[in-house]
Enzyme design. Structure first.
Site, mmCIF file in Angstrom:
data_model
loop_
_atom_site.group_PDB
_atom_site.id
_atom_site.type_symbol
_atom_site.label_atom_id
_atom_site.label_comp_id
_atom_site.label_asym_id
_atom_site.label_seq_id
_atom_site.Cartn_x
_atom_site.Cartn_y
_atom_site.Cartn_z
ATOM 1 N N ASP A 156 34.153 62.809 34.635
ATOM 2 C CA ASP A 156 35.501 62.950 35.214
ATOM 3 C C ASP A 156 36.547 62.106 34.484
ATOM 4 O O ASP A 156 37.743 62.382 34.590
ATOM 5 C CB ASP A 156 35.496 62.543 36.697
ATOM 6 C CG ASP A 156 34.731 63.504 37.577
ATOM 7 O OD1 ASP A 156 34.320 64.572 37.098
ATOM 8 O OD2 ASP A 156 34.527 63.164 38.775
ATOM 9 N N HIS A 165 39.941 62.954 37.401
ATOM 10 C CA HIS A 165 40.210 64.027 38.365
ATOM 11 C C HIS A 165 39.140 63.944 39.448
ATOM 12 O O HIS A 165 37.959 63.704 39.173
ATOM 13 C CB HIS A 165 40.244 65.402 37.684
ATOM 14 C CG HIS A 165 38.972 65.825 37.026
ATOM 15 N ND1 HIS A 165 38.034 66.625 37.635
ATOM 16 C CD2 HIS A 165 38.475 65.540 35.791
ATOM 17 C CE1 HIS A 165 37.025 66.839 36.814
ATOM 18 N NE2 HIS A 165 37.261 66.184 35.693
ATOM 19 N N GLU A 203 48.982 23.149 46.536
ATOM 20 C CA GLU A 203 48.812 23.718 47.882
ATOM 21 C C GLU A 203 50.122 23.680 48.673
ATOM 22 O O GLU A 203 50.795 22.663 48.772
ATOM 23 C CB GLU A 203 47.682 23.047 48.686
ATOM 24 C CG GLU A 203 47.346 23.772 49.992
ATOM 25 C CD GLU A 203 47.099 25.277 49.819
ATOM 26 O OE1 GLU A 203 48.091 26.028 49.756
ATOM 27 O OE2 GLU A 203 45.932 25.689 49.740
ATOM 28 N N ASN A 204 50.437 24.853 49.207
ATOM 29 C CA ASN A 204 51.711 25.070 49.913
ATOM 30 C C ASN A 204 52.896 24.759 49.004
ATOM 31 O O ASN A 204 53.959 24.358 49.496
ATOM 32 C CB ASN A 204 51.785 24.268 51.215
ATOM 33 C CG ASN A 204 50.727 24.712 52.193
ATOM 34 O OD1 ASN A 204 50.513 25.899 52.381
ATOM 35 N ND2 ASN A 204 50.024 23.757 52.795
ATOM 36 N N ASP A 242 52.666 50.112 35.391
ATOM 37 C CA ASP A 242 51.884 51.173 36.041
ATOM 38 C C ASP A 242 51.849 52.441 35.200
ATOM 39 O O ASP A 242 51.013 53.316 35.428
ATOM 40 C CB ASP A 242 52.484 51.511 37.408
ATOM 41 C CG ASP A 242 52.310 50.407 38.442
ATOM 42 O OD1 ASP A 242 51.518 49.473 38.192
ATOM 43 O OD2 ASP A 242 52.972 50.480 39.494
ATOM 44 N N ASN A 288 49.102 52.557 44.154
ATOM 45 C CA ASN A 288 47.898 52.538 44.993
ATOM 46 C C ASN A 288 46.793 53.380 44.380
ATOM 47 O O ASN A 288 46.029 54.022 45.096
ATOM 48 C CB ASN A 288 48.213 52.987 46.423
ATOM 49 C CG ASN A 288 48.803 51.847 47.196
ATOM 50 O OD1 ASN A 288 48.307 50.717 47.111
ATOM 51 N ND2 ASN A 288 49.876 52.108 47.923
ATOM 52 N N PHE A 289 46.728 53.357 43.053
ATOM 53 C CA PHE A 289 45.650 53.978 42.273
ATOM 54 C C PHE A 289 45.698 55.504 42.267
ATOM 55 O O PHE A 289 44.798 56.149 41.752
ATOM 56 C CB PHE A 289 44.266 53.464 42.722
ATOM 57 C CG PHE A 289 44.243 51.969 42.857
ATOM 58 C CD1 PHE A 289 44.474 51.162 41.765
ATOM 59 C CD2 PHE A 289 44.049 51.355 44.099
ATOM 60 C CE1 PHE A 289 44.504 49.780 41.880
ATOM 61 C CE2 PHE A 289 44.073 49.971 44.225
ATOM 62 C CZ PHE A 289 44.303 49.181 43.121
ATOM 63 N N GLY A 344 44.480 28.954 46.510
ATOM 64 C CA GLY A 344 43.448 28.196 47.218
ATOM 65 C C GLY A 344 42.870 28.928 48.411
ATOM 66 O O GLY A 344 41.689 28.769 48.738
ATOM 67 N N ASP A 345 43.727 29.714 49.072
ATOM 68 C CA ASP A 345 43.286 30.475 50.249
ATOM 69 C C ASP A 345 42.959 31.921 49.877
ATOM 70 O O ASP A 345 43.001 32.807 50.717
ATOM 71 C CB ASP A 345 44.378 30.424 51.326
ATOM 72 C CG ASP A 345 45.718 30.930 50.815
ATOM 73 O OD1 ASP A 345 45.776 31.452 49.668
ATOM 74 O OD2 ASP A 345 46.725 30.795 51.538
ATOM 75 N N HIS A 352 50.666 55.091 38.085
ATOM 76 C CA HIS A 352 49.836 55.010 39.284
ATOM 77 C C HIS A 352 50.529 54.141 40.315
ATOM 78 O O HIS A 352 51.340 53.259 39.983
ATOM 79 C CB HIS A 352 48.440 54.474 38.965
ATOM 80 C CG HIS A 352 48.429 53.087 38.373
ATOM 81 N ND1 HIS A 352 48.414 51.942 39.135
ATOM 82 C CD2 HIS A 352 48.444 52.669 37.082
ATOM 83 C CE1 HIS A 352 48.416 50.886 38.336
ATOM 84 N NE2 HIS A 352 48.446 51.294 37.080
HETATM 85 O O1 AHR Z 1 48.179 51.583 41.622
HETATM 86 C C1 AHR Z 1 47.892 50.205 41.885
HETATM 87 C C2 AHR Z 1 49.127 49.424 42.279
HETATM 88 O O2 AHR Z 1 49.630 49.957 43.481
HETATM 89 C C3 AHR Z 1 50.280 49.505 41.351
HETATM 90 O O3 AHR Z 1 50.150 48.633 40.243
HETATM 91 C C4 AHR Z 1 51.434 49.118 42.222
HETATM 92 O O4 AHR Z 1 52.617 49.796 41.858
HETATM 93 C C5 AHR Z 1 50.993 49.544 43.603
HETATM 94 O O5 AHR Z 1 50.994 48.450 44.457
HETATM 95 O O1 AHR Z 2 50.434 26.542 46.961
HETATM 96 C C1 AHR Z 2 50.625 27.918 46.817
HETATM 97 C C2 AHR Z 2 49.635 28.713 47.631
HETATM 98 O O2 AHR Z 2 49.872 28.508 49.009
HETATM 99 C C3 AHR Z 2 48.203 28.319 47.486
HETATM 100 O O3 AHR Z 2 47.598 28.758 46.302
HETATM 101 C C4 AHR Z 2 47.603 29.000 48.672
HETATM 102 O O4 AHR Z 2 46.423 28.389 49.109
HETATM 103 C C5 AHR Z 2 48.709 28.944 49.714
HETATM 104 O O5 AHR Z 2 48.955 30.229 50.228
#
Ligand code: AHR
Ligand code: AHR
Length: 481
Positions: A471, A446, A205-206, A419, A402-403, A280-281, A400
């Site tokens: 598709d 598509h 953690e951190n 990608d 953002n898909f 963890g977060d 790709h």
């Molecule tokens: O297309 C999904 C993700 O979007 C790719 O892996 C990355 O290049 C972008 O953040």
């Molecule tokens: O410790 C690394 C990361 O820091 C932990 O996985 C996360 O909870 C925090 O952002």
């Protein structure tokens, strides 16, 4: 004996045992994992072929035939019901799914064989995560524990945090020492090891730690194994990192000694939740692949772990084909014909960087014929899959972002290469479906005549379940030009 029988004889029994590939106890014959299919939302449990054996991958393949499947539960084999399910949103990030939940892993992204028998691992794409916040028997406070995982050492990135292990029960960053988990990747925000990574580190953690110094510790090696055994263990004033090639040889100790020399890590304040693929977060931008792993009660001896490593080697992890369906041969020049009724004279094409479908025939212009023609190359990001180079723009590939699909010049970066890597499989209705290597829940689709990588249901308009199977099914033929 299985790994958990070995830990039990060392008086450090498993309190969580997760694997989609095999039973981790000699006598275990319960479910290993649950898959959910997208066609009708129904689920089934996948068991081992025999007690103590390898998963029944054929049962998954038959349940998931002509549709796609997600890994919805990774069962705890220890009897403590510490199952892993879709992770909820956390302090750092929400996931892409309803309610801010993370994505579930696609069920076919990580095929392997164990002793020659096919099984599937858990392929974690960015956005994917599993968690259990209400566990039984997992270490809390400064209690001793151990853990190991078998990972794909070639699937990683630099984001936070591809983890397996002990984390906060409220999905928030509650402070230094509130986690103790395996981390694998090239994140350089906190500690680092030798070279450029990837490294095995401990997420406490951190901070990701490679020794007592919170920064760089060059004794923590730059890892290159396809299958990597990763060990983290901790007890009062002491912790260790150990690792090995899962396919052969024995464990090395990368670090063993005092807790990190920063405040809050001695004593520890472990909370006892279990995470997979996230921090963890719920920091959920990392990627990696998990095949099996356990958490123990008590600090395992090196000798016990050495026997576990021997057991992993004897399981004989090996690579398996990432593709299926009609052959898509490297070096051939191809076209992709859409098969959706009403659209089946359209071919995957491009206008500049935009990927779309256009009606193409023998009487089309040479320019259009070339725009709809592609040369199959060895996968830029994984040689078990392929990339598609544009015939009218050599050096540019379908990738790709953002898909959304684009045709862009290759830049040699790890991100571009991944990608631009696709794994053709048997088409969901006919021909081939073209699975994204790094997002295996997603396929060439598509939608409104534009090109995407889409999942069968999901957060984007182009993930619409209507007409999905058609598709994403393409007939691959000879190129036009
Ligand atoms: O297309 C999904 C993700 O979007 C790719 O892996 C990355 O290049 C972008 O953040
Ligand atoms: O410790 C690394 C990361 O820091 C932990 O996985 C996360 O909870 C925090 O952002």
């Amino acid at each position: 004996a299985g790994p958990c029988d070995i830990y039990a004889s060392g008086n450090t029994p498993c309190v969580a045992a997760h694997s989609t590939t095999r039973s981790l106890y000699n006598a275990y014959s319960g479910p290993l994992y649950q898959v959910k299919r997208t066609s009708d939302g129904s689920t089934t449990d996948i068991q081992a072929l025999s007690a103590g054996g390898v998963a029944n991958a054929a049962a998954q393949d038959s349940f998931c035939g002509n549709t796609t499947c997600l890994i919805s539960i990774i069962y705890d084999q220890s009897g403590r019901k510490n199952h892993l399910t879709q992770a909820p949103p956390g302090g750092a990030a929400s996931g892409p799914q309803p309610g801010g939940y993370d994505d579930l892993a696609g069920a076919t992204g990580a095929p392997v064989t164990l002793n020659g028998q096919k099984a599937y691992g858990v392929f974690v794409s960015p956005g994917t995560g599993y968690r259990n916040d209400g566990t039984n028997g997992i270490a809390t406070g400064d209690q001793p524990e151990g853990m190991y995982a078998v990972l794909d050492g070639t699937h990683y990135n630099g984001a936070c945090c591809f983890d397996y292990g002990n984390a906060e029960t409220n999905n928030l960053d509650t402070g230094n020492g509130h986690m103790e988990s395996i981390y694998y990747g090239t994140c350089t925000i906190w500690g680092t090891g030798a070279g450029n990574g990837p490294w095995l580190m401990a997420d406490l953690e951190n901070g990701l730690f490679s020794g007592s110094n919170p920064g760089q510790n060059t004794a923590d090696p730059n890892l290159t194994n396809r299958f990597q055994t990763a060990i983290v263990k901790g007890e009062p004033h002491q912790w260790a990192l150990r690792g090995a090639n899962s396919a052969s040889g024995s464990l090395s100790t990368y670090y063993s000694g005092a807790r990190p020399s920063a405040s809050g890590y001695d004593p520890m304040s472990k909370e006892g939740a279990i995470i997979l693929g996230i921090g963890g977060d719920n920091s959920n931008s990392a990627q990696g692949t998990f095949y099996e792993g356990v958490m123990t009660s008590g600090y395992p001896s090196d000798a016990t772990e050495n026997s576990v490593q021997a057991n992993i080697v004897a399981a004989k992890y090996a690579v398996s084909s990432l593709t299926s369906g009609p052959a898509v041969t490297v070096g051939s020049s191809i076209s992709f014909r859409a098969t959706t009724p009403g659209y089946d004279t359209r071919y995957l094409s491009h206008n500049g960087s935009a990927v779309n479908t256009q009606v193409v025939s023998s009487s089309s212009s040479t320019a259009l014929k070339k725009a709809a023609s592609w040369t199959v190359r060895t996968g830029l990001g994984n040689s078990g899959c392929v990339s598609f180079e544009s015939n009218d723009t050599p050096g540019s590939y379908i990738r790709h972002n953002n898909f959304v699909l684009y045709v862009q010049a290759g830049d040699g970066s790890k991100q571009f290469n991944e990608d631009a890597t696709f794994c053709p499989q048997a088409g969901l209705t006919q021909g081939n479906s073209i699975r994204s290597w790094n997002y295996p829940t997603r396929f060439f689709r598509h939608f409104a005549n534009n090109g995407y990588i889409a999942s069968d249901g999901g957060p984007h308009d182009f993930d619409n379940a209507n007409s999905f199977n058609n598709d994403v099914s393409w007939v691959i033929g000879k190129s036009f030009a």
